[in-house]
Scaffold this motif. Structure first.
Motif, PDB file in Angstrom:
ATOM      1  N   MET A   1       1.203  -1.697   0.098  1.00  0.00           N
ATOM      2  CA  MET A   1       0.354  -0.088  -0.162  1.00  0.00           C
ATOM      3  C   MET A   1       0.611   1.661   0.240  1.00  0.00           C
ATOM      4  O   MET A   1       0.784   2.783  -0.305  1.00  0.00           O
ATOM      5  CB  MET A   1      -0.923  -0.279   1.274  1.00  0.00           C
ATOM      6  CG  MET A   1      -1.380   1.195   1.291  1.00  0.00           C
ATOM      7  SD  MET A   1      -2.631   1.613  -0.101  1.00  0.00           S
ATOM      8  CE  MET A   1      -4.017   0.100   0.120  1.00  0.00           C
ATOM      9  N   THR A   2       2.158   1.466   0.501  1.00  0.00           N
ATOM     10  CA  THR A   2       2.636   2.578   0.471  1.00  0.00           C
ATOM     11  C   THR A   2       3.400   3.269  -0.659  1.00  0.00           C
ATOM     12  O   THR A   2       3.644   3.926  -1.295  1.00  0.00           O
ATOM     13  CB  THR A   2       4.049   2.295   1.943  1.00  0.00           C
ATOM     14  OG1 THR A   2       4.522   1.090   2.101  1.00  0.00           O
ATOM     15  CG2 THR A   2       2.912   2.357   3.491  1.00  0.00           C
ATOM     16  N   SER A   3       4.218   1.453  -1.307  1.00  0.00           N
ATOM     17  CA  SER A   3       5.042   1.588  -2.481  1.00  0.00           C
ATOM     18  C   SER A   3       3.505   2.758  -3.157  1.00  0.00           C
ATOM     19  O   SER A   3       3.801   3.297  -3.583  1.00  0.00           O
ATOM     20  CB  SER A   3       4.876   0.393  -2.777  1.00  0.00           C
ATOM     21  OG  SER A   3       4.313  -0.287  -3.688  1.00  0.00           O
ATOM     22  N   VAL A   4       1.878   1.956  -3.460  1.00  0.00           N
ATOM     23  CA  VAL A   4       0.919   2.293  -4.460  1.00  0.00           C
ATOM     24  C   VAL A   4       1.328   3.978  -3.988  1.00  0.00           C
ATOM     25  O   VAL A   4       0.890   5.161  -5.290  1.00  0.00           O
ATOM     26  CB  VAL A   4       0.012   1.569  -4.841  1.00  0.00           C
ATOM     27  CG1 VAL A   4      -1.442   2.656  -5.008  1.00  0.00           C
ATOM     28  CG2 VAL A   4       0.102   0.179  -4.947  1.00  0.00           C
ATOM     29  N   ALA A   5       1.004   4.405  -2.784  1.00  0.00           N
ATOM     30  CA  ALA A   5       0.806   5.798  -2.561  1.00  0.00           C
ATOM     31  C   ALA A   5       2.188   7.219  -3.084  1.00  0.00           C
ATOM     32  O   ALA A   5       1.601   8.019  -2.913  1.00  0.00           O
ATOM     33  CB  ALA A   5       0.664   6.146  -0.638  1.00  0.00           C
ATOM     34  N   SER A   6       2.734   6.003  -2.365  1.00  0.00           N
ATOM     35  CA  SER A   6       3.997   6.840  -2.961  1.00  0.00           C
ATOM     36  C   SER A   6       4.504   6.876  -4.091  1.00  0.00           C
ATOM     37  O   SER A   6       4.830   8.436  -5.093  1.00  0.00           O
ATOM     38  CB  SER A   6       5.499   5.917  -2.702  1.00  0.00           C
ATOM     39  OG  SER A   6       5.884   5.581  -1.155  1.00  0.00           O
ATOM     40  N   GLN A   7       3.825   6.371  -5.376  1.00  0.00           N
ATOM     41  CA  GLN A   7       3.999   6.082  -7.043  1.00  0.00           C
ATOM     42  C   GLN A   7       3.036   7.630  -7.315  1.00  0.00           C
ATOM     43  O   GLN A   7       3.178   7.464  -8.180  1.00  0.00           O
ATOM     44  CB  GLN A   7       3.684   4.880  -7.968  1.00  0.00           C
ATOM     45  CG  GLN A   7       4.234   3.406  -7.684  1.00  0.00           C
ATOM     46  CD  GLN A   7       3.993   2.411  -8.057  1.00  0.00           C
ATOM     47  OE1 GLN A   7       2.963   2.320  -7.989  1.00  0.00           O
ATOM     48  NE2 GLN A   7       4.786   1.402  -7.690  1.00  0.00           N
ATOM     49  N   ILE A   8       1.544   7.594  -6.391  1.00  0.00           N
ATOM     50  CA  ILE A   8       0.823   8.824  -6.739  1.00  0.00           C
ATOM     51  C   ILE A   8       1.214   9.697  -5.962  1.00  0.00           C
ATOM     52  O   ILE A   8      -0.380  10.823  -6.009  1.00  0.00           O
ATOM     53  CB  ILE A   8      -0.592   7.847  -7.470  1.00  0.00           C
ATOM     54  CG1 ILE A   8      -1.100   7.557  -5.754  1.00  0.00           C
ATOM     55  CG2 ILE A   8      -0.498   6.505  -8.101  1.00  0.00           C
ATOM     56  CD1 ILE A   8      -2.942   6.993  -5.954  1.00  0.00           C
ATOM     57  N   SER A   9       1.928  10.526  -5.429  1.00  0.00           N
ATOM     58  CA  SER A   9       2.354  10.726  -4.417  1.00  0.00           C
ATOM     59  C   SER A   9       1.271  11.519  -3.270  1.00  0.00           C
ATOM     60  O   SER A   9       1.090  12.338  -3.223  1.00  0.00           O
ATOM     61  CB  SER A   9       2.729  11.985  -5.568  1.00  0.00           C
ATOM     62  OG  SER A   9       3.576  11.961  -6.019  1.00  0.00           O
ATOM     63  N   ILE A  10       0.847  10.499  -2.680  1.00  0.00           N
ATOM     64  CA  ILE A  10      -0.205  10.244  -1.742  1.00  0.00           C
ATOM     65  C   ILE A  10       0.229  10.440  -0.265  1.00  0.00           C
ATOM     66  O   ILE A  10       1.361   9.562   0.352  1.00  0.00           O
ATOM     67  CB  ILE A  10      -1.024   9.713  -1.964  1.00  0.00           C
ATOM     68  CG1 ILE A  10      -1.925   9.732  -2.960  1.00  0.00           C
ATOM     69  CG2 ILE A  10      -1.993   9.434  -0.458  1.00  0.00           C
ATOM     70  CD1 ILE A  10      -3.224   9.000  -2.923  1.00  0.00           C
ATOM     71  N   PRO A  11       1.015  11.612   0.820  1.00  0.00           N
ATOM     72  CA  PRO A  11       1.407  11.456   1.650  1.00  0.00           C
ATOM     73  C   PRO A  11       0.382   9.901   2.792  1.00  0.00           C
ATOM     74  O   PRO A  11      -0.870   9.886   2.176  1.00  0.00           O
ATOM     75  CB  PRO A  11       0.477  12.716   2.403  1.00  0.00           C
ATOM     76  CG  PRO A  11       0.128  13.621   1.484  1.00  0.00           C
ATOM     77  CD  PRO A  11      -0.119  12.959   0.407  1.00  0.00           C
TER      78      PRO A  11
END
Length: 260
Positions: free
Chosen positions: A1-11
């Protein structure tokens, strides 16, 4: 989940405790929460920080199946319909007012894997339909109607097959616990078997519950139950090896004992 959030620049932040959520909301100036797969009540002191109602996703037609594993229980109970609900989180367990629901047809071919996929599609469709109206205030929630029912979380050991049950109930258990879950299971001669797919046969075989039968008319081993006969269509033994032929050679053996 954290990798997905990082990819789309979501804190993003790993959940640690309630205070960490408060700090994260204030740091990011978040004005909404969408809780999915969340097994804890989000307290009012967090919900009150938000401009938009705190939304929760639940895989049932609330107020039915408040609580855990609603899709699994729908299969276990033989329901012909399931559904998804987007609702406003409140102090009770899945008790808040409803913003929208979608119904899902449960077919005899559905298992927990296919039902989860249907629920995911229904959730996405429902969120696309209602989120703009929730944000604008055009869509307001309505109170849940009717008496609620509650479902408890299930555990891997709940997949233990008791052959004294009816073939129909065991078939439902198999459908409710198959992949991606651990599967229904039994033991024979000290070996653990996982049953992933099964079907109730329409003809009679007389024996005692747990007795294995191999018949020329079927390529699969069958087991006599407390009511009816179950055909074991996909079963593996320890290590993941296919167990169909092994069990076919166990004609007349009976699955008994503490670990049956």
């Amino acid at each position: 989940m954290t990798s997905v959030a990082s990819q789309i620049s979501i804190p993003h932040k790993y959940y640690a405790d309630t205070n960490s959520i408060v700090d994260f909301i204030r740091l990011t100036k978040a004005n909404a929460i969408l809780a999915a797969g969340w097994h804890h009540i989000i307290p009012k002191r967090i919900r009150s920080l938000l401009e938009i109602p705190c939304l929760g996703l639940h895989a049932s037609l609330l107020p039915r199946y408040r609580g855990g594993a609603p899709l699994n229980w729908a299969l276990l109970n033989g329901d012909e319909e399931a559904g998804v609900t987007v609702f406003e989180l409140a102090d009770g367990v899945d008790a808040g007012p409803i913003f929208g629901q979608k119904r899902i047809l449960v077919t005899p071919e559905d298992d927990i894997g296919s039902l989860v996929e249907k629920a995911e599609v229904a959730f996405l469709e429902l969120l696309h339909e209602i989120i703009p109206g929730v944000i604008s205030g055009e869509i307001t929630p309505y109170e849940q109607e009717g008496p609620p029912s509650y479902s408890l979380q299930r555990f891997p050991e709940d997949g233990h097959i008791k052959w004294e049950m009816s073939a129909q109930k065991i078939a439902r258990l198999v459908r409710a616990t198959t992949r991606p879950y651990p599967g229904a299971y039994f033991h024979l001669d000290g070996i653990e078997f996982r049953l992933w797919k099964a079907a109730v046969v329409e003809y009679e075989i007389f024996g005692s519950p747990g007795q294995i039968a191999s018949m020329k008319r079927s390529a699969y081993p069958m087991v006599v139950t407390g009511k009816g006969v179950l055909e074991l269509q996909e079963v593996t033994m320890s290590g993941g090896n296919d167990a169909i032929e092994f069990l076919r050679k166990c004609h007349n053996q009976k699955i008994v004992g503490v670990n049956s």
